[in-house]
Design a protein around this motif. Structure first.
Motif, PDB file in Angstrom:
ATOM      1  N   PRO A  40      -7.266 -61.184  48.360  1.00  0.00           N
ATOM      2  CA  PRO A  40      -6.893 -60.548  49.630  1.00  0.00           C
ATOM      3  C   PRO A  40      -6.176 -59.201  49.516  1.00  0.00           C
ATOM      4  N   LEU A 117      -9.595 -58.003  55.055  1.00  0.00           N
ATOM      5  CA  LEU A 117      -9.224 -58.528  53.744  1.00  0.00           C
ATOM      6  C   LEU A 117     -10.346 -59.389  53.181  1.00  0.00           C
ATOM      7  N   ASN A 119     -11.650 -62.717  51.153  1.00  0.00           N
ATOM      8  CA  ASN A 119     -11.257 -64.074  50.781  1.00  0.00           C
ATOM      9  C   ASN A 119     -11.181 -64.149  49.269  1.00  0.00           C
ATOM     10  N   GLU A 139      -6.944 -68.910  51.593  1.00  0.00           N
ATOM     11  CA  GLU A 139      -5.870 -67.996  51.206  1.00  0.00           C
ATOM     12  C   GLU A 139      -4.818 -68.618  50.297  1.00  0.00           C
TER      13      GLU A 139
END
Length: 187
Positions: A40, A117, A119, A139
Motif C-alpha cells: 500500500p 493504493l 493491495n 491490508e
C-alpha cells in the motif's frame, strides 16, 4: 478476471535501486524470473516488515535467477527517502518501483481505485512474462518471504519438468506428482 497465465502488460516507470534512480519497463523483466511485490504505501506499518523480510531472502532469490520489484503508488523519490531513513528499508537491494500514475497497479489488478493504493499482491512471473502465481491479502495481513521462496522454487520446478506438479507444502527435493488417470481418486 484472473491474471494467472496472462502476460504482464506494458509499463515504464521510475524506480530506486542501489542508491540511484533508474527506469524500469516490462521489457526489462522478460528473460528472467521475477517477483512483483505490491504494497500500500511507504512509511507505514506492515509494509516495512514485509519488504524487510523479502530483503532478507533477496540473495537466495537472486541465486535462483529471480529479480524482485517492489511496487507502491508512491514516487521513486519517496522510496529513496524511506530507504535513507529506515534501517529496515535501508537493507533493500532490489528495485523499488514508483507507480504514482497507478498504471502498474491497475495492470496487475491490485489497485484500490477509491484510495489510490495497491493491495498487498505478490506475483511470480516466468521468463516469458507470464504470471505463474498470485497472492493477494487484505491490508492487515503480512506476507511470508520464506513461503514466497518456496513458491518460486515450485514454479521453476514445474517449468523445468513438464508433466510433473508440486503437491501441497512441497519443498525442494521432495517428491512431485505426474498427473495421470491412474492417480484419479488415489490421493
Amino acid at each position: 478476471m484472473s491474471v494467472i497465465n496472462t502476460e504482464i502488460k506494458p509499463f515504464t516507470a521510475q524506480a530506486f535501486k542501489d542508491g540511484e534512480f533508474i527506469t524500469v519497463s516490462d521489457t526489462d523483466v522478460k528473460g528472467k524470473w521475477a517477483v512483483f511485490f505490491f504494497y500500500p504505501a511507504d512509511f507505514t506499518f506492515v509494509c516495512p516488515t514485509e519488504l524487510g523480510d523479502v530483503a532478507d531472502h533477496y540473495e537466495e532469490l537472486q541465486k535462483l535467477g529471480v529479480e524482485v520489484y517492489s511496487v507502491s503508488t508512491d514516487t521513486h523519490f519517496t522510496h529513496k527517502a524511506w530507504h535513507d531513513s529506515s534501517e529496515t528499508i535501508g537493507k533493500i537491494k532490489y528495485t523499488m518501483i514508483g507507480d504514482p500514475t497507478m498504471q502498474i497497479s491497475r495492470n496487475f489488478e491490485v489497485l484500490r481505485e477509491d484510495q489510490g493504493l495497491a493491495n498487498r499482491g505478490t506475483f511470480i512471473v516466468d521468463p516469458q512474462g507470464i504470471i505463474q502465481a498470485v497472492e493477494i491479502t487484505a491490508e492487515g495481513i503480512g506476507r511470508n518471504a520464506a513461503d514466497l521462496l518456496r513458491k518460486v522454487k515450485a514454479a521453476q520446478y514445474v517449468a523445468a519438468h513438464p508433466g510433473e506438479v508440486c503437491p501441497a507444502k512441497w519443498e525442494e527435493g521432495e517428491a512431485t506428482l505426474a498427473p495421470s488417470l491412474d492417480l484419479v481418486g488415489k490421493i
